[in-house]
Structures are given as structure tokens and as C-alpha cells.
Design a protein around this motif. Structure first.
Motif, mmCIF file in Angstrom:
data_model
loop_
_atom_site.group_PDB
_atom_site.id
_atom_site.type_symbol
_atom_site.label_atom_id
_atom_site.label_comp_id
_atom_site.label_asym_id
_atom_site.label_seq_id
_atom_site.Cartn_x
_atom_site.Cartn_y
_atom_site.Cartn_z
ATOM 1 N N LEU A 1 -57.426 -73.850 61.879
ATOM 2 C CA LEU A 1 -57.262 -73.985 60.442
ATOM 3 C C LEU A 1 -56.912 -72.632 59.836
ATOM 4 N N ILE A 2 -55.748 -72.558 59.206
ATOM 5 C CA ILE A 2 -55.317 -71.289 58.620
ATOM 6 C C ILE A 2 -55.388 -71.301 57.090
ATOM 7 N N ALA A 3 -55.437 -72.482 56.507
ATOM 8 C CA ALA A 3 -55.544 -72.566 55.048
ATOM 9 C C ALA A 3 -56.079 -73.925 54.638
ATOM 10 N N ASP A 4 -56.800 -73.921 53.557
ATOM 11 C CA ASP A 4 -57.378 -75.145 52.990
ATOM 12 C C ASP A 4 -57.121 -75.091 51.502
ATOM 13 N N GLU A 5 -56.276 -75.962 51.008
ATOM 14 C CA GLU A 5 -55.876 -75.878 49.609
ATOM 15 C C GLU A 5 -55.996 -77.232 48.911
ATOM 16 N N GLU A 6 -56.451 -77.189 47.673
ATOM 17 C CA GLU A 6 -56.444 -78.394 46.845
ATOM 18 C C GLU A 6 -55.062 -78.524 46.239
ATOM 19 N N GLN A 7 -54.386 -79.624 46.556
ATOM 20 C CA GLN A 7 -53.004 -79.789 46.132
ATOM 21 C C GLN A 7 -52.870 -80.539 44.823
ATOM 22 N N ALA A 8 -53.838 -81.428 44.529
ATOM 23 C CA ALA A 8 -53.729 -82.203 43.294
ATOM 24 C C ALA A 8 -55.093 -82.733 42.870
ATOM 25 N N ARG A 9 -55.220 -82.961 41.565
ATOM 26 C CA ARG A 9 -56.394 -83.622 41.001
ATOM 27 C C ARG A 9 -55.918 -84.821 40.198
ATOM 28 N N GLY A 10 -56.688 -85.889 40.238
ATOM 29 C CA GLY A 10 -56.260 -87.105 39.567
ATOM 30 C C GLY A 10 -57.316 -87.689 38.670
ATOM 31 N N THR A 11 -57.354 -89.016 38.621
ATOM 32 C CA THR A 11 -58.307 -89.740 37.803
ATOM 33 C C THR A 11 -59.396 -90.296 38.701
ATOM 34 N N VAL A 12 -60.179 -91.218 38.166
ATOM 35 C CA VAL A 12 -61.286 -91.786 38.931
ATOM 36 C C VAL A 12 -60.794 -92.617 40.109
ATOM 37 N N ASP A 13 -59.548 -93.113 40.060
ATOM 38 C CA ASP A 13 -59.065 -93.962 41.158
ATOM 39 C C ASP A 13 -57.624 -93.680 41.565
ATOM 40 N N HIS A 14 -57.088 -92.528 41.187
ATOM 41 C CA HIS A 14 -55.707 -92.204 41.558
ATOM 42 C C HIS A 14 -55.509 -90.695 41.529
ATOM 43 N N VAL A 15 -54.723 -90.208 42.478
ATOM 44 C CA VAL A 15 -54.329 -88.806 42.472
ATOM 45 C C VAL A 15 -52.850 -88.726 42.840
ATOM 46 N N PRO A 16 -52.027 -88.042 42.040
ATOM 47 C CA PRO A 16 -50.595 -87.975 42.326
ATOM 48 C C PRO A 16 -50.301 -87.006 43.472
ATOM 49 N N VAL A 17 -49.579 -87.482 44.469
ATOM 50 C CA VAL A 17 -49.235 -86.657 45.631
ATOM 51 C C VAL A 17 -47.747 -86.801 45.895
ATOM 52 N N TYR A 18 -47.061 -85.676 46.097
ATOM 53 C CA TYR A 18 -45.624 -85.685 46.302
ATOM 54 C C TYR A 18 -45.317 -85.142 47.695
ATOM 55 N N PRO A 19 -44.840 -85.999 48.603
ATOM 56 C CA PRO A 19 -44.580 -85.580 49.987
ATOM 57 C C PRO A 19 -43.739 -84.315 50.092
ATOM 58 N N ARG A 20 -42.739 -84.177 49.218
ATOM 59 C CA ARG A 20 -41.878 -82.992 49.282
ATOM 60 C C ARG A 20 -42.674 -81.715 49.054
ATOM 61 N N GLU A 21 -43.632 -81.753 48.113
ATOM 62 C CA GLU A 21 -44.445 -80.568 47.841
ATOM 63 C C GLU A 21 -45.399 -80.269 49.001
ATOM 64 N N VAL A 22 -45.862 -81.325 49.654
ATOM 65 C CA VAL A 22 -46.768 -81.136 50.784
ATOM 66 C C VAL A 22 -46.073 -80.381 51.914
ATOM 67 N N VAL A 23 -44.897 -80.858 52.322
ATOM 68 C CA VAL A 23 -44.198 -80.218 53.446
ATOM 69 C C VAL A 23 -43.631 -78.865 53.034
ATOM 70 N N LYS A 24 -43.259 -78.717 51.778
ATOM 71 C CA LYS A 24 -42.769 -77.422 51.295
ATOM 72 C C LYS A 24 -43.842 -76.355 51.452
ATOM 73 N N ARG A 25 -45.079 -76.694 51.084
ATOM 74 C CA ARG A 25 -46.170 -75.726 51.194
ATOM 75 C C ARG A 25 -46.467 -75.417 52.655
ATOM 76 N N ALA A 26 -46.367 -76.415 53.523
ATOM 77 C CA ALA A 26 -46.597 -76.194 54.953
ATOM 78 C C ALA A 26 -45.597 -75.194 55.508
#
Length: 243
Positions: free
Chosen positions: A155-180
């Protein structure tokens, strides 16, 4: 430096009398002895919390306070994870006690993080799960984290990528792989929480995971797993056959 207990106005309770009663000293000695002999497993949550409060409020009977906190927040983990504002709404908890409890939570999280980071995931999987539970299981809204790994699955990094509501969090695959790619990571583990406590994946969770898996494949990245954290339990996408 004077202790918090020497400033009774910091607490929402009557000022302490000079010197603790003998029965209170005896009670504290018995709890400490029980902890020394059997550890935390030999004690209910409210007594474990009492041991912690002994040091924060040294000359008061903290048993009623410990019970009130457990009644309100369910267990020790819930007490430590509660916000300082919510803690301070409990009768007997002033800003100083709330602050000390949050410091304790920060120390616990740091210890769990240290156990999980900079070690191969294969040999520290349970430490990683423990860390994720400590940081996410009590959140009241969904949080999405990405754990980035190198070629040795360390494990080289642990990052919180998004925060959402009580039952949903927005996640964008492009941003995930871009950060990787920015971190030169070779593999990923996705983690998010369900505030409801039920870690069963939703259709949206499954669809999002597959999209990220496809993006990882195109760029030569490995998606090891997606873990959903519930209350005291978790779901592994790999273990359930979704990946």
C-alpha cells in the motif's frame, strides 16, 4: 500543566468534592485489576470506557457517564467516532472531555493505519480491514476511498476520493484511473461504506465497479477488490464473485 479536571466549569456537572471517596477509588482499582488480568475482552464496553474516562475525569464517578455514552452511541467505537458536537450534547460531557475522546480516536486510527500501510496486502489484509472499519463504519454519509498499491502489492497511498449522501456517493472511473497513473500505482482496492450498516452491494455499486475494472484493464492496472464496509461486517466483491 493543570489537568482538565481542575477546571470543573469545562464539564456539564457539579464541581468535584476534594478527594475522591474511598468507594470510588476501590471501584477504579477493581476495574484496572480486571483489565490487567483479562484485557478488554473481560470487560463490557461501558467499563472499558470508564477506564478511559478515569484519566480524563480523575475525581468523579464516571460510571453513569460511560453508560450514558454507550446508551447513546451503542458501543465504544460509536463513542469515539461521534463528532465532538454530538459528544458534547451528552449531559456530563464538556468540550474538554469531548476533545480528549477525539484525541483517543485519532490515536487508534493512526495505529491501525500504521499496521496497514507499507506492508504487502497479502500479509496485512486483516489489518487493512480493521483500519477501514475504524475509519468508515461509523460515518453517517457514504465515503469512497481508493487504496493504491505498487508492483509488490504494498500500500503506497490511501485517499478519500469522494463523499456523498446517506445512500449514494458519486464516483467517476476516469478520475480513479487518472489518480492511479499520477501515483504510478499498479493496482487498486476500492473501499466505501454503507451508513445503513448493510454491506450488500447495490446495482449502482456493481455497475460502477465494473466500469472501473474495465478502465483499469485498458490501462494495464489491476483492480484487486472492492470492499463495502458495514457495521461490524464487510462485503468483498472478489469474494462474492463480482470481480
Amino acid at each position: 500543566m493543570s489537568s482538565f479536571a481542575e477546571h470543573p466549569l469545562l464539564f456539564d456537572e457539579a464541581p468535584a468534592q476534594k478527594g475522591a471517596p474511598s468507594y470510588l477509588a476501590d471501584h477504579r482499582s477493581r476495574l484496572r485489576a480486571r483489565f490487567a488480568e483479562g484485557g478488554a475482552d473481560a470487560m463490557p464496553d461501558y467499563e472499558l470506557l470508564e477506564l478511559l474516562l478515569f484519566r480524563i475525569v480523575p475525581r468523579r464517578d464516571v460510571k453513569p457517564l460511560a453508560r450514558a455514552l454507550i446508551d447513546r452511541f451503542a458501543d465504544v467505537g460509536g463513542v469515539l467516532a461521534a463528532s465532538a458536537d454530538n459528544l458534547a450534547k451528552t449531559p456530563g460531557i464538556g468540550p474538554a472531555v469531548a476533545s480528549e475522546l477525539k484525541v483517543t480516536e485519532a490515536v487508534v486510527r493512526r495505529c491501525l493505519r500504521t499496521r496497514a500501510l507499507n506492508r504487502p496486502i497479502v500479509s496485512s489484509w486483516q489489518a487493512l480491514i480493521d483500519y477501514c472499519h475504524a475509519t468508515m463504519s461509523r460515518e453517517t454519509t457514504e465515503r469512497f476511498r481508493i487504496l493504491f498499491l505498487d508492483t509488490k502489492n504494498t500500500l503506497i497511498a490511501d485517499e478519500e476520493q469522494a463523499r456523498g449522501t446517506v445512500d449514494h456517493v458519486p464516483v467517476y472511473p476516469r478520475e480513479v484511473v487518472k489518480r492511479a497513473l499520477e501515483l504510478d500505482a499498479k493496482a487498486l482496492i476500492l473501499v466505501h461504506n454503507h451508513p445503513s450498516g448493510d454491506p450488500t452491494p447495490s446495482d449502482a455499486d456493481i455497475s460502477m465497479t465494473w466500469q472501473i475494472a474495465e478502465a483499469c484493464t485498458v490501462l494495464g492496472l489491476t483492480l484487486h477488490d472492492h470492499i463495502i464496509i458495514g457495521h461490524g461486517t464487510e462485503t468483498s466483491f472478489r469474494g462474492q464473485g463480482y470481480l
